[in-house]
Design a protein around this motif. Structure first.
Motif, PDB file in Angstrom:
ATOM      1  N   ALA A 114     -39.665  11.812  54.217  1.00 36.28           N
ATOM      2  CA  ALA A 114     -39.322  12.347  53.183  1.00 36.28           C
ATOM      3  C   ALA A 114     -40.580  13.194  52.744  1.00 36.28           C
ATOM      4  N   LYS A 115     -41.286  13.497  53.935  1.00 37.97           N
ATOM      5  CA  LYS A 115     -42.775  14.257  53.504  1.00 37.97           C
ATOM      6  C   LYS A 115     -42.544  15.680  53.064  1.00 37.97           C
ATOM      7  N   GLN A 116     -41.283  16.144  53.268  1.00 32.64           N
ATOM      8  CA  GLN A 116     -41.167  17.534  52.826  1.00 32.64           C
ATOM      9  C   GLN A 116     -40.750  17.529  51.339  1.00 32.64           C
ATOM     10  N   PHE A 117     -40.393  16.335  50.813  1.00 31.90           N
ATOM     11  CA  PHE A 117     -40.118  16.424  49.257  1.00 31.90           C
ATOM     12  C   PHE A 117     -41.265  16.200  48.522  1.00 31.90           C
ATOM     13  N   ASP A 118     -41.397  17.147  47.510  1.00 33.37           N
ATOM     14  CA  ASP A 118     -42.674  17.114  46.523  1.00 33.37           C
ATOM     15  C   ASP A 118     -42.270  15.815  45.826  1.00 33.37           C
ATOM     16  N   LYS A 119     -43.378  14.946  45.949  1.00 33.20           N
ATOM     17  CA  LYS A 119     -43.492  13.848  45.326  1.00 33.20           C
ATOM     18  C   LYS A 119     -42.640  12.469  45.691  1.00 33.20           C
ATOM     19  N   GLY A 120     -42.347  12.944  47.282  1.00 29.95           N
ATOM     20  CA  GLY A 120     -41.616  11.740  48.034  1.00 29.95           C
ATOM     21  C   GLY A 120     -40.383  11.345  47.405  1.00 29.95           C
ATOM     22  N   VAL A 121     -40.403   9.999  47.622  1.00 33.11           N
ATOM     23  CA  VAL A 121     -39.188   9.051  46.954  1.00 33.11           C
ATOM     24  C   VAL A 121     -39.148   9.285  45.341  1.00 33.11           C
ATOM     25  N   LYS A 122     -40.107   9.765  44.789  1.00 34.50           N
ATOM     26  CA  LYS A 122     -39.924   9.895  43.208  1.00 34.50           C
ATOM     27  C   LYS A 122     -39.224  11.367  42.919  1.00 34.50           C
ATOM     28  N   ASN A 123     -38.975  12.008  43.953  1.00 33.79           N
ATOM     29  CA  ASN A 123     -38.183  13.410  43.882  1.00 33.79           C
ATOM     30  C   ASN A 123     -36.850  13.088  43.441  1.00 33.79           C
ATOM     31  N   LEU A 124     -36.135  13.651  42.401  1.00 31.38           N
ATOM     32  CA  LEU A 124     -34.739  13.630  42.205  1.00 31.38           C
ATOM     33  C   LEU A 124     -33.892  13.913  43.384  1.00 31.38           C
ATOM     34  N   ALA A 125     -34.454  15.113  44.064  1.00 32.70           N
ATOM     35  CA  ALA A 125     -33.493  15.606  45.067  1.00 32.70           C
ATOM     36  C   ALA A 125     -33.319  14.598  46.276  1.00 32.70           C
ATOM     37  N   TYR A 126     -34.548  13.938  46.474  1.00 36.67           N
ATOM     38  CA  TYR A 126     -34.528  12.934  47.533  1.00 36.67           C
ATOM     39  C   TYR A 126     -33.659  11.621  47.049  1.00 36.67           C
ATOM     40  N   GLN A 127     -33.803  11.463  45.827  1.00 40.19           N
ATOM     41  CA  GLN A 127     -33.176  10.175  45.505  1.00 40.19           C
ATOM     42  C   GLN A 127     -31.672  10.252  45.372  1.00 40.19           C
ATOM     43  N   GLU A 128     -31.220  11.483  45.605  1.00 35.31           N
ATOM     44  CA  GLU A 128     -29.591  11.615  45.416  1.00 35.31           C
ATOM     45  C   GLU A 128     -29.375  11.594  46.972  1.00 35.31           C
ATOM     46  N   LEU A 129     -30.201  12.238  47.815  1.00 34.66           N
ATOM     47  CA  LEU A 129     -29.973  11.995  49.281  1.00 34.66           C
ATOM     48  C   LEU A 129     -29.778  10.525  49.727  1.00 34.66           C
ATOM     49  N   TYR A 130     -31.072   9.810  49.329  1.00 36.32           N
ATOM     50  CA  TYR A 130     -31.134   8.386  49.668  1.00 36.32           C
ATOM     51  C   TYR A 130     -30.046   7.539  49.245  1.00 36.32           C
ATOM     52  N   THR A 131     -29.544   7.908  48.004  1.00 40.43           N
ATOM     53  CA  THR A 131     -28.473   7.195  47.426  1.00 40.43           C
ATOM     54  C   THR A 131     -27.165   7.024  47.994  1.00 40.43           C
ATOM     55  N   ARG A 132     -26.763   8.489  48.513  1.00 39.18           N
ATOM     56  CA  ARG A 132     -25.777   8.902  49.476  1.00 39.18           C
ATOM     57  C   ARG A 132     -25.678   8.168  50.899  1.00 39.18           C
ATOM     58  N   TRP A 133     -26.958   8.235  51.476  1.00 36.54           N
ATOM     59  CA  TRP A 133     -27.083   7.737  52.750  1.00 36.54           C
ATOM     60  C   TRP A 133     -27.000   6.170  52.640  1.00 36.54           C
ATOM     61  N   PHE A 134     -27.561   5.615  51.641  1.00 33.01           N
ATOM     62  CA  PHE A 134     -27.478   4.140  51.446  1.00 33.01           C
ATOM     63  C   PHE A 134     -26.047   3.605  51.532  1.00 33.01           C
ATOM     64  N   GLN A 135     -25.259   4.421  50.889  1.00 39.46           N
ATOM     65  CA  GLN A 135     -23.929   4.026  50.880  1.00 39.46           C
ATOM     66  C   GLN A 135     -23.329   4.102  52.281  1.00 39.46           C
ATOM     67  N   PHE A 136     -23.538   5.117  52.886  1.00 42.54           N
ATOM     68  CA  PHE A 136     -22.919   5.185  54.412  1.00 42.54           C
ATOM     69  C   PHE A 136     -23.669   4.064  55.074  1.00 42.54           C
ATOM     70  N   GLY A 137     -25.043   3.698  55.108  1.00 40.65           N
ATOM     71  CA  GLY A 137     -25.717   2.539  55.681  1.00 40.65           C
ATOM     72  C   GLY A 137     -24.988   1.366  55.563  1.00 40.65           C
ATOM     73  N   THR A 138     -24.406   1.012  54.395  1.00 42.05           N
ATOM     74  CA  THR A 138     -23.656  -0.111  54.142  1.00 42.05           C
ATOM     75  C   THR A 138     -22.361  -0.394  54.752  1.00 42.05           C
ATOM     76  N   PHE A 139     -22.016   0.740  55.499  1.00 40.91           N
ATOM     77  CA  PHE A 139     -20.828   0.660  56.201  1.00 40.91           C
ATOM     78  C   PHE A 139     -21.323   1.051  57.703  1.00 40.91           C
ATOM     79  N   THR A 140     -22.471   0.546  58.189  1.00 42.63           N
ATOM     80  CA  THR A 140     -22.809   0.920  59.794  1.00 42.63           C
ATOM     81  C   THR A 140     -23.047  -0.817  59.834  1.00 42.63           C
ATOM     82  N   PRO A 141     -23.255  -1.054  61.591  1.00 39.49           N
ATOM     83  CA  PRO A 141     -23.480  -2.467  61.743  1.00 39.49           C
ATOM     84  C   PRO A 141     -24.688  -3.028  61.315  1.00 39.49           C
TER      85      PRO A 141
END
Length: 791
Positions: free
Chosen positions: A494-521
């Motif tokens: 996530a280095k390309q995001f300004d402020k890393g995981v504190k960046n709101l744009a990254y947080q939206e991506l992470y939130t959606r990815w986490f939802q997908f990850g819940t439904f992987t093995p």
């Protein structure tokens, strides 16, 4: 006629007959025939699976497959010559051989053409170091609208593998597996370990391998996606059960820099009462690069590795650690391997390290011996086998001229991950059956499912397009017969995001990815460019924290469903991640949908793979504002052949239509097919084995008959292979609106003798909330004897 009976298994009977001007030899497990200076040999592994071997001269140099562990079968089949063809007829297939050119075709018993070779085999003489060898190519002809799946993991958002050229060579982010399967119900395994070009265009569909003594492929007729997977597993091995705790939540970082930091993370999760089962130590616990992969805690910040692991266990979690395929020059394994000439000399990562010869049984023993002494003996529960491609930089042709135990590196290149993971699995199992092997690995090859290997998609970039590619990549990987796969939730970097995981744009991506990850093995948060533990995103009440916690709790409520699906994988060659064609092949629109899939047989998942709620202000994704004022929508196709229930609301919808589903930031579209019986844990858990499953909420989705097999065992040993487990079958009769909970079959130490089933017949008034109270249609006390419940 030349004597070629050496080709036949010693247990086989054979007869020699003449077809036109060619002699052929028929055995109980196959046939051999010489046509135009090429020798063709068929071996049957059942009436619907055949191995095809072709040689450019009168002899075959048959080599033992690294992937296939099954043996040929003795089956009844007939051979008839007519119209210039030799026809082999089994109880499942018609196989035709053109006596002029050796081209083959495969039909079912209804005479429907499944697959045909478009051209004769091509052999091009080459030198492999000093040995005579061949480049080998076979071209097939597919129907114009036919859809094919598989070929490993190719980082594409296209599920259909038609109309492209792919170079199948192991490398980071890409997993090369030369298996395809068709929506027509057949599969092909091209059993070759060298770099192979797969090409599909108007001229045909071909496998073209850099080196091979023979053309060697398996044709498998399974009639369906599940059937083809079953044939792949029959040939290459079944997937063992993973421990129950592996289906919980995993937390990781690019690395924890010391044992106090790692333990602090685990304690924080326990204090927050956020469930967690696995914590992972990535690289550099060994210290400097010269000590790379020392398989011991040499870094002074890991001052007592055994005490650290003991404390992880005391906190009711499990510990995974990173190990690599290369060794630094100061390590004991490197010195021992180098002395025995078991090191491969090409540029890898880091520059000072060298890759070991995983093809050599003694090298694999040395690898495990050090792993066992330095780490397993200290209590490590699972292995993160990184760089199992392995990493190979500044590639030079002479790199492939090196000898391995099995010949040139060129010849066996793609099988490296199979050999590396197999060495660890086989030797840990030989040491103990008390703890199930569990391996997370970055690469794979055909058959790797038999080694308890769960592949992840590599160090993918944290971008929406990359996230979107993970769905089709995971599905095509699964279609190669390997059921366990996952990704770094949120992307590795996530280095390309300004402020890393504190960046709101990254947080939206992470939130959606986490939802997908819940439904992987495997549900696993990992990466760099910021620390991704749940509390790094904020406190409870923050939308990122709340959504992640919601899905972690949902994952744990799903444990009975996840474990039952795992049992279906092991016992019935099932799959976790299923393209829609596997269950709705009659619906042609479902064949190529790449952003939806079935997770097990009861959840249709539609990940949200585009930004909707963050205002992005530039190339560094400086997301500056959240806009939740307008609820956005996601298109979802509901396949024909079933009615569908919205998991969140209970609303029933008809199949064969595209709907627009509201997707607020905490909702991923989930739809349940009619006829589903879905058990959920009624109580919250902090780790997978914290509580017995004494209260289960059983959700009935009406409209079709349904069944579910509740499976339980001791959770983390191999006694299930001896029959030490229990099953409880549940059957729903839609006509009579009756649920039958059958007699419990089997038993195991510590098994519940009595439990409560809380039963809901789902409708619009029975949406799901992780914390919401439910109104039940029946509450049943169950003591192992059959119950019939009229709803």
């Amino acid at each position: 006629m030349k004597k070629i009976s050496f080709l036949i298994l010693l247990t086989s009977l054979f007869v020699i007959k003449q077809a036109k001007s060619q002699d052929y030899l028929k055995t109980q497990d196959g046939l051999s025939i010489k046509i135009n200076h090429q020798l063709l040999q068929l071996y049957f592994y059942g009436p619907d699976v055949v191995r095809v071997l072709k040689s450019p001269d009168s002899t075959l140099n048959i080599q033992e497959s690294l992937s296939v562990i099954a043996k040929p079968s003795l089956i009844d089949f007939t051979v008839v010559e007519k119209d210039g063809l030799l026809e082999l007829l089994t109880s499942s297939l018609k196989i035709n051989i053109d006596l002029e050119n050796g081209k083959m075709s495969f039909k079912n018993l209804d005479n429907k053409l499944l697959l045909q070779e478009k051209e004769a085999a091509i052999f091009t003489s080459i030198k492999d170091i000093k040995e005579d060898a061949f480049k080998v190519k076979q071209t097939f002809k597919l129907e114009k609208d036919e859809v094919i799946y598989g070929l490993g993991q190719q980082q594409s958002n296209q599920l259909n593998q038609r109309n492209q050229t792919l170079i199948l060579r192991q490398k980071p982010l890409h997993i090369a597996i030369p298996i395809i399967q068709s929506n027509k119900g057949y599969g092909v395994f091209w059993d070759n370990y060298s770099t192979t070009v797969f090409k599909d265009d108007t001229s045909g569909t071909s496998f073209d391998s850099e080196i091979g003594q023979n053309i060697d492929y398996y044709f498998m007729y399974g009639k369906s996606g599940d059937g083809v997977i079953s044939k792949i597993r029959m040939l290459t091995g079944q997937a063992p059960m993973n421990p129950l705790w592996t289906y919980g939540f995993w937390q990781s970082r690019e690395r924890y820099r010391g044992q106090d930091e790692l333990l602090g993370v685990l304690k924080k999760y326990r204090a927050l009462k956020v469930p967690l089962d696995g914590i992972i130590q990535d690289w550099q616990y060994w210290g400097e690069n010269a000590n790379w992969n020392a398989m011991n805690f040499e870094n002074p910040k890991f001052y007592d590795g055994k005490a650290m692991i003991d404390e992880v266990h005391q906190l009711n979690a499990h510990f995974m650690i990173s190990v690599w395929s290369s060794f630094g020059p100061k390590t004991k394994p490197f010195q021992e391997l180098k002395e025995k000439n078991m090191i491969l000399d090409f540029e890898t990562y880091p520059a000072v390290a060298k890759v070991y010869d995983a093809y050599h049984p003694m090298a694999r023993y040395i690898y495990w011996k050090n792993l066992n002494h330095g780490l397993f003996a200290k209590g490590v529960d699972a292995w993160w086998m990184d760089s199992t491609e392995p990493d190979h930089y500044n590639i030079k042709e002479q790199d492939f001229d090196q000898n391995t135990y099995l010949g040139s590196f060129r010849k066996v290149r793609n099988a490296f991950p199979l050999m590396a993971t197999g060495g660890v699995y086989q030797q840990q199992r030989a040491l103990t059956t008390a703890k199930r092997v569990f391996i997370l690995t970055r690469c794979a090859f055909a058959g790797q499912q038999r080694y308890a290997a769960n592949s992840w998609s590599g160090d993918v970039i944290a971008e929406w397009d990359t996230f979107d590619q993970q769905i089709a990549s995971g599905l095509n990987f699964s279609m190669c017969g390997i059921p366990y796969w996952n990704t770094d939730i949120g992307g590795f970097s996530a280095k390309q995001f300004d402020k890393g995981v504190k960046n709101l744009a990254y947080q939206e991506l992470y939130t959606r990815w986490f939802q997908f990850g819940t439904f992987t093995p495997m549900t696993r948060s990992h990466g760099t460019g910021g620390e991704k533990e749940i509390y790094q995103f904020g406190d409870r009440g923050n939308w990122v924290f709340d959504s992640e916690e919601k899905y972690i709790h949902l994952r744990y409520r799903l444990l009975p469903y996840l474990y039952a699906t795992a049992w279906d994988v092991t016992n019935h060659a099932g799959s976790f991640m299923r393209p829609l064609f596997m269950d709705f092949n009659e619906d042609k629109k479902a064949h190529t949908i790449s952003n939806q899939y079935l997770f097990g047989k009861s959840f249709m998942v539609t990940p949200v793979t585009s930004s909707m709620y963050i205002k992005d202000k530039g190339p560094k994704h400086e997301g500056a504002a959240v806009d939740f004022n307008t609820i956005k929508k996601q298109a979802v196709y509901l396949p024909k052949g079933s009615a569908w229930f919205d998991f969140w609301t209970g609303e029933k919808l008809e199949g064969g239509q595209t709907i627009e589903r509201n997707v607020p930031i905490d909702i991923i579209p989930l739809h349940i097919p009619a006829g589903t019986i879905l058990p959920l844990l009624a109580q919250k858990m902090q780790y997978a084995t914290e509580k017995k499953w004494d209260e289960l909420e059983v959700r009935i989705y009406t409209g079709k008959d349904g069944k579910f097999m509740l499976y339980e065992d001791e959770n983390d040993n191999y006694n299930y292979e001896k029959g030490v487990f229990s099953e409880i079958e549940m059957l729903w009769n839609d006509q009579t609106q009756t649920l039958t909970i059958g007699n419990r079959k089997g038993e195991f130490p510590g098994m519940l003798k009595e439990r409560t089933f809380k039963i809901i017949k789902v409708n619009r008034n029975h949406g799901i909330g992780v914390d919401s109270a439910q109104k039940f249609d029946a509450i049943i006390s169950y003591k192992g004897k059959a119950k019939v419940i009229k709803l």
